[in-house]
Motif scaffolding. Structure first.
Motif, PDB file in Angstrom:
ATOM      1  N   ASP A 195     -31.154  10.855 -56.793  1.00 14.75           N
ATOM      2  CA  ASP A 195     -32.536  11.284 -56.574  1.00 14.75           C
ATOM      3  C   ASP A 195     -32.644  12.782 -56.316  1.00 14.75           C
ATOM      4  O   ASP A 195     -33.632  13.249 -55.743  1.00 14.75           O
ATOM      5  N   ASP A 196     -31.604  13.525 -56.701  1.00 13.58           N
ATOM      6  CA  ASP A 196     -31.572  14.986 -56.538  1.00 13.58           C
ATOM      7  C   ASP A 196     -31.576  15.443 -55.079  1.00 13.58           C
ATOM      8  O   ASP A 196     -31.886  16.591 -54.782  1.00 13.58           O
ATOM      9  N   THR A 197     -31.197  14.531 -54.152  1.00 21.13           N
ATOM     10  CA  THR A 197     -30.972  14.960 -52.764  1.00 21.13           C
ATOM     11  C   THR A 197     -29.476  15.148 -52.497  1.00 21.13           C
ATOM     12  O   THR A 197     -29.096  15.838 -51.568  1.00 21.13           O
ATOM     13  N   TYR A 198     -28.639  14.453 -53.280  1.00 18.77           N
ATOM     14  CA  TYR A 198     -27.178  14.514 -53.164  1.00 18.77           C
ATOM     15  C   TYR A 198     -26.675  13.915 -51.849  1.00 18.77           C
ATOM     16  O   TYR A 198     -25.532  14.105 -51.465  1.00 18.77           O
ATOM     17  N   THR A 201     -29.381  24.269 -53.634  1.00 15.80           N
ATOM     18  CA  THR A 201     -28.551  23.852 -54.765  1.00 15.80           C
ATOM     19  C   THR A 201     -29.406  23.323 -55.896  1.00 15.80           C
ATOM     20  O   THR A 201     -30.247  22.455 -55.687  1.00 15.80           O
ATOM     21  N   VAL A 202     -29.184  23.864 -57.078  1.00 11.92           N
ATOM     22  CA  VAL A 202     -29.867  23.374 -58.276  1.00 11.92           C
ATOM     23  C   VAL A 202     -28.817  22.767 -59.221  1.00 11.92           C
ATOM     24  O   VAL A 202     -27.619  22.987 -59.047  1.00 11.92           O
ATOM     25  N   ILE A 247     -20.421  27.003 -55.628  1.00 14.06           N
ATOM     26  CA  ILE A 247     -20.412  25.586 -56.006  1.00 14.06           C
ATOM     27  C   ILE A 247     -20.043  24.748 -54.783  1.00 14.06           C
ATOM     28  O   ILE A 247     -18.998  24.956 -54.180  1.00 14.06           O
ATOM     29  N   HIS A 248     -20.920  23.840 -54.432  1.00  8.95           N
ATOM     30  CA  HIS A 248     -20.664  22.958 -53.292  1.00  8.95           C
ATOM     31  C   HIS A 248     -20.929  21.518 -53.692  1.00  8.95           C
ATOM     32  O   HIS A 248     -22.048  21.071 -53.642  1.00  8.95           O
ATOM     33  N   LEU A 288     -23.832  21.273 -60.239  1.00  6.57           N
ATOM     34  CA  LEU A 288     -24.491  21.926 -59.102  1.00  6.57           C
ATOM     35  C   LEU A 288     -24.152  23.406 -59.014  1.00  6.57           C
ATOM     36  O   LEU A 288     -23.034  23.834 -59.324  1.00  6.57           O
ATOM     37  N   LEU A 289     -25.136  24.162 -58.563  1.00  7.33           N
ATOM     38  CA  LEU A 289     -24.994  25.603 -58.398  1.00  7.33           C
ATOM     39  C   LEU A 289     -25.794  25.986 -57.153  1.00  7.33           C
ATOM     40  O   LEU A 289     -26.975  25.662 -57.059  1.00  7.33           O
TER      41      LEU A 289
END
Ligand SMILES: *Cc1c(COP(=O)(O)O)cnc(C)c1O
Length: 371
Positions: free
Chosen positions: A112-115, A292-293, A314-315, A346-347
């Motif tokens: 859900d793009d929360t990671y 982070t995108v 990067i994380h 991720l960036l």
């Protein structure tokens, strides 16, 4: 790094400028008294930080990894036990479990793009040996710990928050670090609240658990030369406590500045279809440890950002199960597809309280032309 004006991922120098005078004064006092370990500054910081998070007990320790280990041991998690944690986290979460003598069991992150950890996957990873679940409040927002509460209440499984990236974050009004049975945080210099060296803390609402944490951090000792358990040496020193108290007084306003900057990135990137922006979970007050995108061709884009003097990061590039250190857990590539895609795409863009609009516009312009 080459390029005209460099924009760092985080700017610790700007933060220091705001607290330099106060720290110098506090350090003079520590040097005059020579109580380098266990001085009054440590107890003062513990009180202040507990108040800030809204949790009754804070036990300051030497670093965040120790804090997680000490929390687990204080809760009785150890050999024979398993701890469920997300595959997408800094390796320290898993290391602390291993050092406590327990076994890390991984779960994928939510798609859900929360990671953040997928709480259904976490529940599915539970076995009769599960002693704790460790949601990580990644990038500055709280994981939905409450979704795990019914299972925890039913089974006695402990909920341990890894709150290293979420100092000041709230979920439904409750401080990250006060959402489970106990929590650990890190004051590594780059964290939202950073020391001038290594530091960390363990948090809990239980006086008994706090007493065990204090004992374990100081050679298993409830009093001088009494040793009830085999402990560790993981105390916070007074010089670091001075730094942390001075910075804590400004943390809420620094977090607000991060929030404003994150909002600005959201707007600047809104027309850029190739960039997947991070999502904030409903009910969360985010403190944006990282912005982070997800982007296509991430490695090439990162190279172009670096070439332009932009300190993106990067994380994390390798999820826990694909590290050499944890090959022994026996997970294969493909086991956690969401975490693996995150590691590829991720960036993290530069984000710190003092970042300017012009700096953010430059980051976005280099990013969009790289895409
Ligand atoms: C920084 C961090 C830790 C470990 O903290 P240290 O102080 O470096 O030992 C643990 N978990 C997460 C998610 C972190 O970001």
């Amino acid at each position: 790094m080459t390029g005209q004006t460099t924009i760092p991922l985080a700017d610790l120098g700007a933060q220091h400028a705001a607290v330099a005078g106060e720290i110098a004064e506090g350090w003079r006092e520590v040097l005059a008294r020579t109580a380098f370990i266990g001085g009054p500054q440590v107890a003062a910081f513990e009180r202040e930080y507990a108040g800030f998070i809204g949790v009754p007990h804070c036990v300051a320790v030497a670093n965040g990894t120790d804090a997680i280990e000490i929390v687990l041991r204080a809760l009785g998690v150890g050999p024979g036990g398993e701890c469920v944690l997300p595959a997408n986290t800094f390796i320290a979460t898993a290391e602390a479990v291993s050092r406590a003598g327990a076994r890390p069991v991984l779960a994928d992150c939510a798609d859900d793009d929360t990671y953040l950890i997928d709480t259904r996957a976490a529940e599915a990873a539970v076995t009769p040996r599960t002693a704790a679940i460790i949601p990580v409040h990644l990038y500055g927002q709280a994981a939905p710990v409450e979704r795990l509460l019914p299972l925890a209440r039913r089974t006695g499984i402990r909920l341990v928050e890894d709150a290293a990236q979420s100092q000041g974050a709230r979920r439904h009004g409750i401080g990250a670090g006060a959402l489970g049975d106990a929590a650990a945080t890190s004051f590594y210099p780059g964290k939202n609240l950073g020391a001038y060296g290594d530091a960390g803390a363990a948090l809990t609402g239980s006086a008994d658990v706090a007493a065990r944490m204090r004992m374990i951090r100081d050679h298993g000792s409830p009093g001088k030369y009494e040793h009830e358990v085999i402990g560790v040496n993981s105390r916070l020193d007074s010089l670091q406590a001075v730094v942390l108290s001075a910075k804590l007084r400004r943390l809420a306003s620094w977090n607000a500045a991060r929030r404003a900057a994150a909002g600005r990135y959201g707007e600047l990137l809104s027309g850029c279809g190739a960039v997947v922006r991070p999502r904030t979970l409903d009910g969360n007050e985010h403190v944006w440890h990282l912005y982070t995108v997800r982007v296509p061709n991430r490695d090439r884009v990162l190279k172009e950002l670096h070439a332009a003097g932009i300190g993106a990061g990067i994380h994390y590039p390798v999820p826990v199960h694909l590290t050499a250190a944890y090959a022994g857990l026996g997970y294969r590539e493909g086991a956690f597809p969401v975490a693996e895609r995150a590691a590829r795409e991720l960036l993290s863009l530069p984000l710190f309280p003092e970042i300017t609009v012009a700096q953010q516009e430059r980051v976005v312009s280099v990013l969009t032309s790289a895409l």
